[in-house]
Motif scaffolding. Structure first.
Motif, PDB file in Angstrom:
ATOM      1  N   LEU A 318      -7.478  45.743 -38.033  1.00  0.00           N
ATOM      2  CA  LEU A 318      -7.691  46.886 -37.146  1.00  0.00           C
ATOM      3  C   LEU A 318      -9.023  47.566 -37.443  1.00  0.00           C
ATOM      4  O   LEU A 318      -9.772  47.934 -36.521  1.00  0.00           O
ATOM      5  CB  LEU A 318      -6.546  47.892 -37.302  1.00  0.00           C
ATOM      6  CG  LEU A 318      -5.153  47.450 -36.826  1.00  0.00           C
ATOM      7  CD1 LEU A 318      -4.148  48.574 -37.058  1.00  0.00           C
ATOM      8  CD2 LEU A 318      -5.173  47.042 -35.359  1.00  0.00           C
ATOM      9  N   ILE A 456       2.967  50.087 -30.469  1.00  0.00           N
ATOM     10  CA  ILE A 456       1.606  49.936 -30.970  1.00  0.00           C
ATOM     11  C   ILE A 456       1.561  49.967 -32.495  1.00  0.00           C
ATOM     12  O   ILE A 456       2.469  50.446 -33.163  1.00  0.00           O
ATOM     13  CB  ILE A 456       0.685  51.045 -30.415  1.00  0.00           C
ATOM     14  CG1 ILE A 456       1.174  52.430 -30.869  1.00  0.00           C
ATOM     15  CG2 ILE A 456       0.638  50.966 -28.908  1.00  0.00           C
ATOM     16  CD1 ILE A 456       0.281  53.560 -30.442  1.00  0.00           C
ATOM     17  N   THR A 482      -3.573  49.820 -30.880  1.00  0.00           N
ATOM     18  CA  THR A 482      -3.497  48.686 -29.961  1.00  0.00           C
ATOM     19  C   THR A 482      -2.899  49.152 -28.637  1.00  0.00           C
ATOM     20  O   THR A 482      -2.308  50.227 -28.535  1.00  0.00           O
ATOM     21  CB  THR A 482      -2.636  47.557 -30.552  1.00  0.00           C
ATOM     22  OG1 THR A 482      -1.355  48.079 -30.915  1.00  0.00           O
ATOM     23  CG2 THR A 482      -3.306  46.955 -31.775  1.00  0.00           C
ATOM     24  N   LEU A 528      -7.637  49.350 -28.773  1.00  0.00           N
ATOM     25  CA  LEU A 528      -7.753  47.944 -29.153  1.00  0.00           C
ATOM     26  C   LEU A 528      -6.797  47.120 -28.289  1.00  0.00           C
ATOM     27  O   LEU A 528      -5.708  47.583 -27.930  1.00  0.00           O
ATOM     28  CB  LEU A 528      -7.383  47.764 -30.631  1.00  0.00           C
ATOM     29  CG  LEU A 528      -8.138  48.635 -31.632  1.00  0.00           C
ATOM     30  CD1 LEU A 528      -7.615  48.377 -33.035  1.00  0.00           C
ATOM     31  CD2 LEU A 528      -9.639  48.382 -31.559  1.00  0.00           C
ATOM     32  N   SER A 530      -3.996  44.236 -27.130  1.00  0.00           N
ATOM     33  CA  SER A 530      -2.781  43.730 -27.771  1.00  0.00           C
ATOM     34  C   SER A 530      -3.129  42.545 -28.653  1.00  0.00           C
ATOM     35  O   SER A 530      -4.018  41.736 -28.317  1.00  0.00           O
ATOM     36  CB  SER A 530      -1.764  43.298 -26.712  1.00  0.00           C
ATOM     37  OG  SER A 530      -1.306  44.409 -25.976  1.00  0.00           O
ATOM     38  N   LEU A 531      -2.448  42.418 -29.771  1.00  0.00           N
ATOM     39  CA  LEU A 531      -2.740  41.361 -30.732  1.00  0.00           C
ATOM     40  C   LEU A 531      -2.495  39.988 -30.111  1.00  0.00           C
ATOM     41  O   LEU A 531      -1.409  39.708 -29.604  1.00  0.00           O
ATOM     42  CB  LEU A 531      -1.868  41.532 -31.973  1.00  0.00           C
ATOM     43  CG  LEU A 531      -2.055  42.846 -32.743  1.00  0.00           C
ATOM     44  CD1 LEU A 531      -0.953  43.021 -33.767  1.00  0.00           C
ATOM     45  CD2 LEU A 531      -3.421  42.891 -33.404  1.00  0.00           C
TER      46      LEU A 531
END
Length: 777
Positions: A318, A456, A482, A528, A530-531
């Motif tokens: 992050l 998140i 996120t 940010l 989404s992963l």
């Protein structure tokens, strides 16, 4: 036999009211929907709603022949007492007994307001209060004509209008409208689906607080008896003629694409059929057990993918992503950087809140029937049937009026379905569309934990300045989060229907900063993506809102840093908060919880704190939280919460138990205090669970916390003693009745661990693994 509600519904559905149907239903006062031209059916860029579609949802409420009131609402019960609060509100404004209210909720062809259902008392309370007030005024005006007296000479009790000073002159609502329809149209704004739904754009005189008889009273929830006796129909109970049972076969990883489907490996499943739509794979069969076994046996080949950072590396990932993220200045007061450079003492710290899931214990279930005539019916336990309807229509590229969403009870959703999906509904729609038969899809536990959306994850970089007296002179925060509103359906993504996510996420929520005595403040929020959403599947770990959306982790970081600052200043953590606050409701909430918890003023860590040894050590912590009400569904109130947590820590193992939680709760107007108390208690349990246990873990390809062993939640044995102090303000607008209570426990527990051990924890959850490592550092 057709019941009275069906007769009234039939009456309202007719374009021309006949004498026959009037006599059958007894006549009605109908408070109906008046859609403005600007209302859009599907939001920006979509066609306007058809007028005939609106006419099918003509009535908000109607007086029936037996003097009961049929109330229609798009809001649904989400386990917090929403429908009971709505019934209380209508009964109050109409001056009828609560037992006279009959509710129809959540069916998009029968209810008017649509939108999401949120909180215990933000589910359309103000809308229906206005509607009822308009109806009451229309009835009084009708009675004034009936008796030939001014409206000011009339009074209403239990649905009967009487002439003041002459009680022999009285008429019930039903008698007043017998054999006729009094149709009162009201203006609305908003949309039928996305957001909170339609809002009543009128300002009728609402009943003053001094006249409340039902609002503000603790009444039993209307939905509980049917749930206890088993009469409630759950979405999992829905069975349709010719219905097939379905199970989904998910990709090998969160980024894998389908290479081939290679059959059942020689096993025989007589009625099983396989449906493939790009990367969506489903199996259906005549029986659920056959569908389960066939899905487990189906052989599929997928590409490999390893695009996740791994949960152990997430805090660093992050921080690394911050360089390319877009920043939004959420708050700027004075010159924070300049004040910090001149401070007598500076304190800085980075905090991390782990990814965690909605994870209802019950399964996600969706039932769909895509019919030959082009219409689609969906049965859902979503908190927003109107959004389900909108999403199905938009994804299938068909007009909205061809889709009907029917609501039924189901497992908790905790915000996951606020915008319609995320659930099994669209899986069922796609399978039904391909097969031409109704399909019921139930998610399995591993599937839900691995492929449903998650809340998140955040990283907070703080820096603050303190003066010689221990007061904060400056506050600086970089808040990284996120995406929490990736509103795509997993099924739609896999089927190639949903578009890829936006490449740049907007700035995340940074929460309320309510310590208004701090003269210099700078808050920047970085959004940010989404992963893993940049992978070939564009899926990754879908981000979605959770109970008290992005505000919860934002407040967690803020209040944890306040604990650290109080310790650095050598000031009692409750007194430290009071020193930086002016809001009288916040001050009252904090003082109320200190009194209820028997707080003893002291600086943290307490005398005798320690971080080593085989014997346990105890501590107490405090937190103060504001959740802004804003304009959500007409809410004008805010929610102030203060919490004291008492913990025991075992330094040798890192184990933490939460022994007692005391919370004061001021959410303005409490329509049903008993329901609010239950919601607060539930929020404390869930907030404690998140604080101690909950973390979505993953490697470079997949979520690894796929069951209750790898994703533990608070057990009944671990549940702390709970004491709730309600502060009911009947003169204020309603704030949050359910969501906010999730927020305060975690930072209070954090402060209690600091008090007991002298160690500042910088990440969640406070599991033995992380606590033990922090104590040894």
């Amino acid at each position: 036999m057709i019941n009275l509600e069906e007769k009234t519904t039939k009456l309202l559905a007719e374009k021309a009211f006949s004498r026959r149907t009037l006599l059958q239903a007894g006549g009605a006062l109908v408070v109906s929907l008046s859609l403005p031209v600007s209302v859009s059916a599907a939001g920006k860029g979509k066609a306007a709603m058809q007028t005939e579609d609106a006419s099918r949802m003509a009535g908000w409420l109607a007086i029936q022949a037996d003097n009961t009131v049929l109330v229609r609402t798009g809001k649904v019960e989400i386990g917090t007492g929403v429908l009971t609060g709505l019934a209380q509100s209508v009964a109050e404004e109409l001056d009828v007994p609560l037992k006279a209210i009959k509710l129809i909720s959540g069916d998009t062809d029968k209810t008017p307001d649509g939108g999401w259902t949120a909180n215990a008392q933000l589910g359309g309370v103000l809308n229906l209060r206005k509607v009822a007030a308009i109806g009451r005024q229309a009835l009084i005006e009708r009675a004034a004509q009936h008796f030939g007296v001014p409206a000011s000479q009339l009074t209403v009790t239990d649905g009967t209008i009487s002439v003041v000073g002459n009680q022999s002159k009285h008429v019930t609502y039903a008698q007043l409208v017998q054999g006729q329809v009094l149709n009162v149209a009201i203006p609305t704004t908003g949309t039928m689906a996305f957001g909170p739904g339609l809002a009543v754009n009128a300002k009728p005189a609402l009943k003053p607080v001094s006249q409340y008889k039902i609002i503000g009273k603790s009444v039993p929830r209307l939905d509980i008896p049917d749930k206890v006796t088993g009469k409630a129909i759950l979405v999992g109970d829905i069975r349709l003629p010719g219905m097939l049972h379905g199970r989904m076969v998910r990709p090998k990883t969160l980024g894998s694409t389908l290479v081939s489907v290679d059959g059942f490996g020689g096993q025989k499943f007589p009625t099983a059929k396989v449906v493939v739509k790009k990367n969506l794979v489903g199996v259906v069969a005549e029986s659920e057990w056959e569908a389960i076994n066939a899905a487990a046996a189906l052989q599929t080949t997928w590409t490999d993918w390893a695009g996740l950072p791994g949960s152990d590396n997430l805090p660093k990932a992050l921080q690394a992503a911050r360089a390319g993220a877009k920043a939004t200045t959420s708050l700027k007061v004075g010159n924070a950087a300049g004040a910090i450079s001149k401070a007598a003492k500076t304190v800085s710290g980075s905090y991390f809140t782990a990814l965690y899931g909605h994870h209802p214990i019950g399964p996600g279930v969706g039932v769909a029937d895509v019919r030959k005539d082009g219409t689609v019916h969906v049965w859902t336990h979503s908190s927003s049937p109107a959004n389900i309807r909108a999403n199905v229509a938009n994804y299938l590229k068909i007009p909205w009026e061809k889709v009907t969403a029917h609501w039924a009870e189901g497992s908790g959703q905790y915000g996951r379905s606020t915008f319609g999906f995320e659930g099994a509904e669209f899986d069922a729609v796609l399978l039904s569309k391909e097969l031409g038969r109704p399909v019921r899809v139930q998610w399995m536990r591993q599937e839900d934990n691995m492929f449903s959306s998650k809340h998140i994850t955040t990283s907070h970089n703080y820096q603050a300045g303190l003066d010689a007296h221990g007061k904060i002179t400056a506050w600086n925060l970089d808040f990284l989060a996120t995406t929490e509103t990736d509103l795509r359906s997993t099924a739609a993504v896999l089927a190639g229907i949903a578009p890829p996510p936006a490449t740049t996420a907007p700035g995340g929520w940074s929460g309320e900063f309510y310590y208004d005595k701090v003269p210099n403040v700078m808050v920047k929020a970085y959004g940010l993506p989404s992963l893993g959403s940049d992978g070939p599947l564009h899926l990754g770990i879908l981000g979605n809102i959770m109970r008290s959306p992005g505000e919860a982790p934002a407040v967690w970081g803020q209040e944890m840093f306040m604990n650290e600052l109080a310790a650095a200043a050598g000031v009692d953590p409750a007194e430290f908060r009071l020193n930086h606050l002016t809001d009288p409701r916040g001050i009252e909430a904090l003082k109320a919880v200190l009194k209820a918890a028997g707080w003893h003023t002291h600086a943290s860590p307490k005398a005798g704190s320690r971080k080593t040894g085989s014997q346990p050590v105890t501590g107490r912590g405090v937190s103060l939280v504001l959740r802004g009400g804003g304009s959500l569904e007409g809410a004008t109130g805010t929610t102030w919460m203060a919490t004291v947590a008492e913990v025991t820590v075992w330094p040798a193992t890192g184990k933490v138990t939460v022994d007692r939680v005391t919370m004061s709760y001021d959410c303005g107007l409490e329509v049903n205090p008993m329901a609010i108390r239950r919601c607060v208690e539930g929020g404390i349990v869930q907030g404690t669970s998140i604080a101690l246990h909950e973390e979505v873990t993953f490697d470079k390809s997949n979520i690894t916390s796929s069951d209750w062993n790898s994703y533990p939640i608070l057990t009944m044995a671990e549940t702390p003693k709970i004491n709730v102090v309600l502060i009911n303000r009947l003169d204020k607008g309603p704030g949050g009745g359910s969501e906010p209570a999730l927020m305060p426990p975690l930072p209070a527990i954090h402060g209690a661990i600091l008090d007991a051990t002298g160690v500042v924890l910088r990440r969640t959850p406070f599991s033995p693994k992380y606590v033990k490592a922090a104590l040894k550092a």
